[in-house]
Enzyme design. Sequence first.
Site, short mmCIF file in Angstrom:
data_model
loop_
_atom_site.label_atom_id
_atom_site.label_comp_id
_atom_site.label_asym_id
_atom_site.label_seq_id
_atom_site.Cartn_x
_atom_site.Cartn_y
_atom_site.Cartn_z
N THR A 83 -2.81 -8.90 -9.95
CA THR A 83 -2.57 -8.57 -8.48
C THR A 83 -3.65 -6.91 -8.44
O THR A 83 -3.46 -7.00 -6.94
CB THR A 83 -1.33 -7.92 -8.33
OG1 THR A 83 -0.55 -6.92 -9.01
CG2 THR A 83 0.07 -8.39 -8.03
N GLY A 95 -6.52 -5.57 -6.60
CA GLY A 95 -7.09 -5.95 -5.35
C GLY A 95 -6.54 -6.60 -4.25
O GLY A 95 -7.18 -7.09 -3.18
N THR A 96 -5.08 -6.44 -4.61
CA THR A 96 -4.45 -7.59 -2.97
C THR A 96 -5.02 -6.44 -1.99
O THR A 96 -4.49 -7.25 -0.68
CB THR A 96 -2.75 -7.22 -3.20
OG1 THR A 96 -3.09 -6.05 -3.94
CG2 THR A 96 -2.60 -8.44 -4.45
N GLY A 97 -4.76 -5.58 -1.95
CA GLY A 97 -4.68 -4.44 -0.49
C GLY A 97 -6.37 -4.83 0.20
O GLY A 97 -6.45 -4.99 1.02
N CYS A 98 -7.40 -4.61 -0.62
CA CYS A 98 -8.87 -4.73 -0.62
C CYS A 98 -8.96 -6.25 0.38
O CYS A 98 -9.22 -6.42 1.48
CB CYS A 98 -9.68 -5.09 -1.54
SG CYS A 98 -9.71 -2.96 -2.23
N LYS A 121 2.53 -2.28 3.85
CA LYS A 121 2.59 -3.47 3.16
C LYS A 121 3.52 -3.40 2.28
O LYS A 121 4.11 -2.35 1.36
CB LYS A 121 1.26 -3.07 1.94
CG LYS A 121 -0.14 -4.21 3.03
CD LYS A 121 -1.26 -4.11 1.90
CE LYS A 121 -1.42 -2.50 1.98
NZ LYS A 121 -3.01 -2.14 0.96
N1 LIG Z 1 4.17 -10.24 -6.41
C1 LIG Z 1 3.44 -9.94 -5.09
N2 LIG Z 1 3.44 -11.36 -4.37
C2 LIG Z 1 3.36 -11.93 -3.43
N3 LIG Z 1 2.61 -10.84 -2.32
C3 LIG Z 1 2.09 -9.23 -3.18
C4 LIG Z 1 3.01 -9.12 -4.75
N4 LIG Z 1 2.37 -8.19 -4.56
C5 LIG Z 1 1.50 -7.92 -3.46
N5 LIG Z 1 1.75 -8.54 -2.02
C6 LIG Z 1 1.05 -8.82 -1.05
O1 LIG Z 1 -0.14 -8.35 -1.39
C7 LIG Z 1 -0.89 -7.92 0.06
C8 LIG Z 1 -1.69 -5.75 -1.04
O2 LIG Z 1 0.13 -5.79 -0.55
P1 LIG Z 1 0.04 -4.25 -1.88
O3 LIG Z 1 0.45 -5.45 -3.48
O4 LIG Z 1 1.19 -3.59 -1.35
O5 LIG Z 1 -0.94 -3.50 -1.56
P2 LIG Z 1 -2.31 -2.48 -2.17
O6 LIG Z 1 -2.99 -3.12 -3.04
O7 LIG Z 1 -2.60 -1.55 -1.77
O8 LIG Z 1 -1.59 -1.68 -3.58
C9 LIG Z 1 1.28 -7.32 0.54
O9 LIG Z 1 0.64 -8.62 2.00
C10 LIG Z 1 1.80 -8.04 -0.43
O10 LIG Z 1 2.99 -8.23 0.05
C1 LIG Z 2 -13.96 0.02 -5.39
C2 LIG Z 2 -12.55 -0.38 -5.79
N1 LIG Z 2 -11.45 -0.77 -4.47
C3 LIG Z 2 -10.11 -0.15 -4.00
C4 LIG Z 2 -9.51 -0.04 -5.46
C5 LIG Z 2 -8.13 -0.57 -4.67
O1 LIG Z 2 -7.74 -2.04 -4.41
P1 LIG Z 2 -6.29 -2.02 -4.26
O2 LIG Z 2 -7.04 -3.87 -3.14
O3 LIG Z 2 -5.53 -1.42 -3.31
O4 LIG Z 2 -6.27 -2.97 -5.00
P2 LIG Z 2 -5.45 -2.03 -6.55
O5 LIG Z 2 -6.77 -1.10 -7.44
O6 LIG Z 2 -3.87 -1.19 -6.87
O7 LIG Z 2 -5.62 -2.81 -7.30
C6 LIG Z 2 -9.90 -0.89 -5.88
N2 LIG Z 2 -9.88 -0.13 -7.87
N3 LIG Z 2 -11.54 -0.05 -6.65
#
Ligand SMILES: Nc1ncnc2c1ncn2[C@@H]1O[C@H](COP(=O)(O)OP(=O)(O)O)[C@@H](O)[C@H]1O
Ligand SMILES: Cc1ncc(COP(=O)(O)OP(=O)(O)O)c(N)n1
Length: 278
Positions: A210, A212-215, A175
């Site tokens: 953003t 929780g985007t990854g979840c 990602k």
């Molecule tokens: N600012 C943003 N604009 C558009 N897409 C985003 C943005 N930030 C994250 N994404 C997308 O959200 C998804 C989760 O990515 P990411 O944020 O790297 O994960 P995590 O939450 O695990 O760190 C990916 O598809 C990424 O490309």
């Molecule tokens: C309970 C819990 N699980 C996972 C996360 C991390 O989630 P993620 O989608 O990677 O988003 P961010 O926390 O990076 O915004 C969490 N925060 N809590």
Amino acid sequence: MNIALTIAGSDSGGGAGIQADLKTFQELDVFGASVITAVTAQNTIGVSGISALHPLFVKSQLDALYDDFSIAALKTGMLFSAEMIEIVAEVLQERDWQKQAIVVDPVMIAKGGANLLQDTAIEVMRRQLLPMAAVCTPNIPEAEVLTGLRIERQEQIREAAEHLLDYGMQAVVMKGGHWQTTGEHVVDYVFMRSGERFQLHAPRIATNHTHGTGCTFSAAITAELAKGVQLRQAIITAKRYVHAAIAHPLELGRGHGPTNHFAYKKYGDRGEVTYVEG
Ligand SMILES: Nc1ncnc2c1ncn2[C@@H]1O[C@H](COP(=O)(O)OP(=O)(O)O)[C@@H](O)[C@H]1O
Ligand SMILES: Cc1ncc(COP(=O)(O)OP(=O)(O)O)c(N)n1
């Protein structure tokens, strides 16, 4: 009705963890079941407390589900400790893990900086969980930790992905949310065991919302797989789902606000997600 399971931590703020996963499952028309590994006191500003459940109680939750339901696909999120991963892997071994599509989201650190996975758990995740994954969805910092490789240039993304594929998974999605953050686009890199590769491109949205985007992304892949969608298409639909969720923020909280889990059904992805082979 297809059943998708999330094995993850609870986010009291509702934007990540179990709560994000169940909202995503519901929006993508699968029945969501959940096994809670830890409870976090969390909001959009950060994590102020973590209470992990006893691993044997996590096993009890898993056994209760497997004794009654047929799980089509599952995802793992916050697993917190080596003991937790060991017990989850043990139950999955007992319960025909090959019959379920398993998505491993190797959650390590929350956006506010809280550690959601103990250092001693990394090796157990590598050895016991990654080999069961249909797909693993690390962000770039997580991929660095799992592989022990630095990722500073684009070719290093491929090297790290190949390293991860060697654990036996069918695909890895690297990602790009944390990668080249000054660019106009976010790019996620998909590498399949079959040799197929593609990139998912979308405009980078200037937003603080953003959390929780990854979840949400990994839950959307899980929901699609639970419906029997092929892995490549499941990843593409999941990207469209999370992009819509980021593009239409709810403006909640004073920190990193949650994404909008209603948005994909309401607005679609505005055609902004494209994929490029290679
Ligand atoms: N600012 C943003 N604009 C558009 N897409 C985003 C943005 N930030 C994250 N994404 C997308 O959200 C998804 C989760 O990515 P990411 O944020 O790297 O994960 P995590 O939450 O695990 O760190 C990916 O598809 C990424 O490309
Ligand atoms: C309970 C819990 N699980 C996972 C996360 C991390 O989630 P993620 O989608 O990677 O988003 P961010 O926390 O990076 O915004 C969490 N925060 N809590």
